[in-house]
Enzyme design. Structure first.
Site, mmCIF file in Angstrom:
data_model
loop_
_atom_site.group_PDB
_atom_site.id
_atom_site.type_symbol
_atom_site.label_atom_id
_atom_site.label_comp_id
_atom_site.label_asym_id
_atom_site.label_seq_id
_atom_site.Cartn_x
_atom_site.Cartn_y
_atom_site.Cartn_z
ATOM 1 N N ARG A 77 30.150 13.809 24.806
ATOM 2 C CA ARG A 77 29.133 12.448 25.238
ATOM 3 C C ARG A 77 29.484 10.961 24.510
ATOM 4 O O ARG A 77 29.197 9.969 24.712
ATOM 5 C CB ARG A 77 27.740 12.549 24.753
ATOM 6 C CG ARG A 77 27.645 14.014 26.456
ATOM 7 C CD ARG A 77 25.895 13.923 26.281
ATOM 8 N NE ARG A 77 25.181 12.786 27.095
ATOM 9 C CZ ARG A 77 23.966 12.829 26.800
ATOM 10 N NH1 ARG A 77 23.368 13.269 26.528
ATOM 11 N NH2 ARG A 77 23.493 11.130 26.746
ATOM 12 N N CYS A 78 30.174 11.377 23.119
ATOM 13 C CA CYS A 78 30.718 10.234 21.583
ATOM 14 C C CYS A 78 32.470 10.005 22.835
ATOM 15 O O CYS A 78 32.908 10.535 22.646
ATOM 16 C CB CYS A 78 31.098 11.094 21.256
ATOM 17 S SG CYS A 78 31.543 10.465 19.634
ATOM 18 N N SER A 79 32.326 8.552 23.034
ATOM 19 C CA SER A 79 33.340 7.768 23.608
ATOM 20 C C SER A 79 34.455 7.642 22.472
ATOM 21 O O SER A 79 35.989 8.033 22.251
ATOM 22 C CB SER A 79 33.825 6.108 23.699
ATOM 23 O OG SER A 79 33.505 5.871 22.743
#
Length: 117
Positions: free
Chosen positions: A11-13
């Site tokens: 979920r972390c870019s």
């Protein structure tokens, strides 16, 4: 060949960018989804050694768990901070790329590029 591991949070870019970078370069890495498979205290200590930083530098201060666990207390020991990351792995900076005996936090992504050079 040197073992390459990416500690990843989908979920972390920044973490997704690191994974894409590895894929684009044809680098096969073991991808550890560390929220699903949390690291233990020994693994975190080893990563800290490879990163060349202390436990406080690996903690994400903007996470809710940081304030809930009162981790801003400067009196907390390395061991206590590591234990906090074991209990709440969301606190760990991401992504982290480990290449043999070295590692880098991928913020900015240039840290990973430099590690791969």
């Amino acid at each position: 060949m040197t073992d390459i591991t990416l500690y990843h949070y989908s979920r972390c870019s920044k973490s997704r960018a690191a994974l894409t970078l590895l894929e684009e370069r044809g680098i096969k890495a073991t991808v550890v989804h560390y929220l699903d498979t949390p690291l233990n205290a020994k693994q975190i200590s080893q990563l800290l050694s490879k990163l060349g930083i202390n436990a406080r530098a690996l903690i994400r201060t903007g996470e809710t768990a940081y304030s809930e666990m009162a981790l801003d207390n400067p009196e907390l020991s390395e061991s206590e901070l590591i234990d906090a990351m074991v209990k709440a792995p969301i606190l760990i900076q991401r992504p982290i790329l480990e290449v043999g005996e070295r590692a880098a936090i991928g913020r900015p992504i240039d840290n990973i590029i430099e590690l791969l050079a």
